[in-house]
Design an enzyme around this catalytic site. Structure first.
Site, PDB file in Angstrom:
ATOM      1  CG  ASP A  82       3.072  29.259  76.204  1.00 39.46           C
ATOM      2  OD1 ASP A  82       3.874  28.890  75.320  1.00 39.46           O
ATOM      3  OD2 ASP A  82       2.459  28.463  76.928  1.00 39.46           O
ATOM      4  CG  HIS A  92      32.510  23.189  97.638  1.00 38.67           C
ATOM      5  ND1 HIS A  92      31.407  23.460  96.848  1.00 38.67           N
ATOM      6  CD2 HIS A  92      32.271  21.967  98.198  1.00 38.67           C
ATOM      7  CE1 HIS A  92      30.557  22.446  96.907  1.00 38.67           C
ATOM      8  NE2 HIS A  92      31.050  21.544  97.725  1.00 38.67           N
ATOM      9  CD  GLU A 114      33.487  12.571  99.102  1.00 41.37           C
ATOM     10  OE1 GLU A 114      33.648  12.231  97.921  1.00 41.37           O
ATOM     11  OE2 GLU A 114      32.534  13.265  99.491  1.00 41.37           O
ATOM     12  CG  ASP A 115      36.954  15.413  99.468  1.00 42.66           C
ATOM     13  OD1 ASP A 115      37.022  14.285  98.950  1.00 42.66           O
ATOM     14  OD2 ASP A 115      36.117  16.268  99.140  1.00 42.66           O
ATOM     15  CG  HIS A 124      29.480  19.286 102.507  1.00 45.89           C
ATOM     16  ND1 HIS A 124      29.676  20.648 102.472  1.00 45.89           N
ATOM     17  CD2 HIS A 124      29.742  18.844 101.251  1.00 45.89           C
ATOM     18  CE1 HIS A 124      30.014  21.010 101.242  1.00 45.89           C
ATOM     19  NE2 HIS A 124      30.066  19.937 100.480  1.00 45.89           N
ATOM     20  CG  ASP A 160      27.968  19.251  97.758  1.00 43.70           C
ATOM     21  OD1 ASP A 160      28.987  19.930  97.569  1.00 43.70           O
ATOM     22  OD2 ASP A 160      27.923  18.018  97.545  1.00 43.70           O
TER      23      ASP A 160
END
Length: 702
Positions: free
Chosen positions: A260, A48, A76-77, A72, A139
Site C-alpha cells: 500500500d 533566513h 541571539e546572533d 527571531h 525556522d
C-alpha cells in the site's frame, strides 16, 4: 528571497488592516542588524528570517507573528536586545521573540544541558503563546531545507536527529502535517542516506513503469462516488519515503512486500457526505479489515479529523483512502496554525485561543517543572510528544489519548497528577488487572486509589509517558529528601544539646542563612547526608561554641590515629574504598609503581581480580583507631524507622559521613551508610543493634 514589498503585499492580501509601517521597519531592522553575516550556503544571513516570515505568510498568520519571524535571530546572533525590540515593535513582539530566542551558549554546560535549557525555555514560552511554536517550526523547516550546505557531517546528523526527535513530533502534535512530513524527509536523508536513496529510487522506478496509475485510480474513485450524486475532489500521491521506511522497519519486510504505497484523499462538502462516500467505497471495493479508523467522531489530540480506510483495488493492489470535509482538510494540513490565521477583515475564529485548548501543552509545562536535570527533561519531552497513540476512556466516558504501550499508571497521570500519585490498583473493562498491564484501544480504565498511597520507584520500569515518569521521579525524590531530613533533624537535636546555651527559632533561622540555605529542611538534609560537620553547625548556631567542644564529643576526628605495621617508615598509604577496612580487620597491602600502598581487608573481592601489584603482609599498629566502615541497611518503609536508626548510630557514638538510598521496593527502602567507627568491634556492635531493631529488616557490612 522575498523582497520587502513582496512580503508586505502577501500579508496585506489576507489582512488588509495590517500595520504596513511595522512590517517595513521589521524587514529593514533585520537586514541592518544581520549586516554582512553569511550562512553556510554563502547567502546573506538575513535571507533566513525573511524566508521564515514568508512561510508564516503562507499560513496567513497575524502581523505580530510575521514580525517575530523577521526578528527571531536578531537577539541571539546580533547586538540587538529584547529591550530594543520592545521599544521599536511593542511588548507582544518582544515576548514572542524572547520565546523563540535560544539561551546564550554557556561554555560550562554540556551539549545535552544546553539543548535541554533551550528546550525548557522554548516549551515554557510555547505554553504561553502557541505562535512561539509556529515560528520555531518554520525556522527549523527552513534550516532543514538548507542543511546540506553545512560541511560537518556530525553537525548535520545532530541537527537531523534533533529535528526527528523533537520538532517533527511537535509539528504532528499541533496538526501541521505538511511541516512534519517535510522535516522527516529531510532528516531521513541525513540519518539514513542509503535507505533514502534506495526508497526514492524505487519510487521513481515505479513512476516510470506505471505512468499515470495514481491518476487512473483517483479518476476511478471519483467516478464511483459521482454515480451516487456525491460531488468530491480526489487526489492521489505516493506514500512518504520515511513512512515507507518506518513501515519496513516495524514490520520487518522488504520494499517489495509493502503493497500500500499509494494513498488517496477524498474531499467532501459535509460530514454526512463523508460517511456516505465511505459506504460507497466499501461497497465498490473490498475493505481491508482492521484498517478503518474514524477520527471524525473521535478526533486526535491535535484536532485532526478524518475517516481512514484501506481498499483492495484491481489486481490485488492495496490503497489507503482518507475522507474529510474541506474545513477539516485545512485544519488537518496546518493544524492549530489555521486557528491563528486571519479571515478576511482581520477577525479570528470564534472561541478560545488554540493554545488555551491544548491539554498536552499543560503536561509539557508540568514536565519542565518536574524534571531534575538535562537528561530527564530531554527524555520526558521526547516521551510526551510521542506520535503513535491509543484511546482509552474513564468510567464516565472521558476520552484520553496515550502513547502505545501505556499502562493504567500512565492513564492515571494523564487524568491528573494527584490521581497517579494515589493509585494502588486498576480495573480494565471491569476486571482487576496489574498496574503494569498495557492498555488497548477503547479500554475503559478505572483507577483504584488510596489516601495513603505513594508513587513507587518500580513504576519507572513500565510507564511510557513523560508526564508519568517525571511525576514519579519528583515524588520519589521528595520522599527521599524527607527521610534524609528526618535523620538530619535527629542529629541536629543532638548537636543542639551540646551547645553551651539554649537556642530559639531565631537562632536556627539565622544559622540557615549563614550556611547558605533557603529553608530549614535543606539544612536538615545537609546534616543528614553529612555535608556539614558538627562544628560547622554549632558555629552557625552559636558563633564561638565549637572552640569549647569537649574532646569526647568529637572523638572520631580527634581520636583517629592509624598506623600500619609492615610498611617502610614514611611510606604513603590509604584505606581502600572497595572494602573500607577498619582497625581489627585482617589486612593486606597492594603496592603499584608510582603509587602509595592501598590497604584492603584480606577477604576483599577486588583482590581476586588479578591486580598487577606487589602484595604486602600488613597489620594494624598499636592504638590504631578511627576509620570509615560502610553498611547496607534495609528499613521497613513506615513512619519513625529512620529516627530509630539514627538513634542507634547516636547511642553507639558513630558519626555518619555519608548516607544515600540505593533502592526502594515497598515496603522496604535500602540505604548505604558510611560511619566513622573506632574499630571492627565497634562496627559489629552497631550492626548487632541494627539487627535487633524492629525498624530494620537487614543490616550488613559492605
Amino acid at each position: 528571497m522575498l523582497r520587502q514589498y513582496e512580503l508586505v503585499e502577501r500579508v496585506k492580501a489576507y489582512d488588509p488592516d495590517a500595520d504596513e509601517a511595522m512590517l517595513n521597519r521589521a524587514y529593514v531592522y533585520t537586514v541592518q542588524k544581520h549586516g554582512t553575516q553569511k550562512r553556510a550556503s554563502g547567502d546573506p544571513y538575513f535571507s533566513h528570517p525573511v524566508e521564515v516570515a514568508g512561510l508564516m505568510t503562507e499560513l496567513k498568520l497575524d502581523q505580530e507573528t510575521i514580525v517575530t519571524a523577521l526578528l527571531h535571530d536578531t537577539v541571539e546572533d546580533t547586538l540587538a536586545t529584547i529591550e530594543e525590540v520592545e521599544k521599536f515593535f511593542g511588548p507582544d513582539v518582544a515576548r514572542l521573540v524572547d520565546g523563540v530566542t535560544k539561551l546564550s551558549k554557556i561554555e560550562t554546560l554540556t551539549e545535552n544541558e544546553r539543548a535541554a535549557e533551550n528546550l525548557r525555555k522554548f516549551l515554557l514560552a510555547m505554553s504561553e503563546d502557541l505562535r512561539v511554536l509556529l515560528v520555531k517550526l518554520a525556522d527549523r523547516l527552513h534550516n532543514m531545507r538548507t542543511l546540506h550546505f553545512i560541511k560537518s557531517e556530525d553537525k548535520r546528523r545532530r541537527i537531523a536527529r534533533e529535528t526527528m526527535d523533537i520538532y517533527a513530533p511537535l509539528a504532528e502534535r499541533v496538526g501541521m502535517y505538511e511541516y512534519m512530513r517535510e522535516m522527516q524527509l529531510l532528516a531521513f536523508e541525513q540519518l539514513e542516506p542509503e535507505a533514502y536513496a534506495t526508497i526514492t529510487g524505487r519510487l521513481a522506478q515505479i513512476r516510470s513503469q506505471e505512468g499515470s496509475q495514481v491518476g487512473a485510480i483517483a479518476l476511478s474513485v471519483k467516478q464511483a462516488l459521482a454515480e451516487t450524486g456525491l460531488k468530491v475532489e480526489v487526489s492521489g500521491r505516493e506514500k512518504h519515503p520515511y513512512s515507507i521506511w518506518k513501515k519496513m522497519a516495524e514490520r520487518h519486510v522488504t520494499f517489495e512486500q509493502i503493497t500500500d504505497i499509494m494513498a488517496f484523499r477524498v474531499i467532501t462538502d459535509s460530514v454526512e457526505d463523508s460517511y456516505k462516500a465511505l459506504g460507497v467505497l466499501h461497497q465498490t471495493w473490498q475493505m481491508i479489515p482492521g484498517r478503518f479508523k474514524d477520527y471524525m467522531s473521535t478526533p486526535k489530540t491535535n484536532g485532526y479529523r478524518s475517516l481512514h480506510t484501506a481498499l483492495i483495488y484491481e489486481n490485488s493492489m492495496r490503497v489507503e483512502v482518507q475522507i474529510r470535509t474541506k474545513d477539516m482538510h485545512q485544519t488537518n494540513e496546518y493544524g492549530l496554525a489555521a486557528h491563528w490565521a486571519y479571515k478576511q477583515g482581520g477577525e479570528r475564529p470564534d472561541g478560545p485561543r488554540p493554545d488555551e485548548e491544548v491539554g498536552w501543552l499543560r503536561d509539557l509545562v508540568e514536565i519542565v517543572d518536574a524534571s531534575h536535570d538535562a537528561e530527564e527533561l530531554l527524555e520526558h519531552t521526547k516521551l510526551a510528544i510521542y506520535q503513535d497513540r491509543i484511546f482509552a476512556f474513564t468510567p464516565k466516558g472521558s476520552l484520553h489519548q496515550l502513547p502505545k504501550g501505556s499502562t493504567p499508571v500512565d492513564f492515571a497521570y494523564a487524568v491528573h497528577t494527584d490521581l497517579g500519585n494515589a493509585a494502588v490498583g486498576a480495573k480494565i473493562n471491569g476486571r482487576h488487572i496489574p498496574l503494569r498491564t498495557p492498555l488497548n484501544n477503547g479500554d475503559v480504565v478505572e483507577i483504584i486509589k488510596s489516601r495513603n498511597a505513594q508513587p513507587q520507584l518500580s513504576w519507572l520500569g513500565f510507564v511510557v509517558t513523560g508526564k508519568a515518569r517525571a511525576a514519579i521521579r519528583r515524588a520519589v525524590r521528595a520522599k527521599e529528601l524527607q527521610e534524609i531530613a528526618a535523620i538530619g533533624r535527629k542529629l541536629f537535636e543532638e548537636i543542639v544539646e551540646r551547645l553551651p546555651t539554649k537556642i530559639g527559632k531565631k537562632a536556627i533561622a539565622d544559622a540557615v542563612k549563614r550556611l547558605g540555605f533557603a529553608r530549614e529542611e535543606e539544612l536538615m538534609a545537609a546534616i543528614g547526608t553529612a555535608k556539614l560537620s558538627d562544628r560547622e553547625v554549632m558555629e552557625a548556631l552559636v558563633p564561638g561554641s565549637a572552640a569549647d567542644l569537649a574532646d569526647d564529643h568529637d572523638w572520631p576526628k580527634q581520636e583517629r590515629a592509624i598506623s600500619i605495621r609492615g610498611l617502610t617508615p614514611g611510606m604513603a598509604f590509604h584505606l581502600a574504598d572497595c572494602c573500607h577496612p577498619v582497625p581489627g580487620d585482617r589486612i593486606v597491602g597492594l603496592r603499584q609503581p608510582g603509587k602509595g600502598v592501598e590497604v584492603h581487608t584480606i577477604d576483599c573481592l577486588s583482590l581476586a581480580s588479578g591486580i598487577d601489584a606487589d602484595w604486602l603482609d600488613l597489620s594494624w599498629g598499636e592504638r590504631s583507631t578511627g576509620a570509615v566502615g560502610r553498611l547496607r541497611v534495609v528499613l521497613y518503609n513506615r513512619p519513625g524507622t529512620l529516627a530509630e536508626v539514627t538513634a542507634i548510630f547516636a547511642n553507639n557514638r558513630a558519626n555518619v559521613t555519608d548516607l544515600h538510598m540505593i533502592q526502594r521496593d515497598d515496603p522496604f527502602g535500602t540505604y548505604e551508610v558510611d560511619l566513622e567507627v573506632k574499630d571492627v568491634a565497634h562496627l559489629s556492635r552497631i550492626i548487632s543493634s541494627l539487627r535487633a531493631s524492629e525498624a530494620v529488616a537487614e543490616a550488613e557490612r559492605i
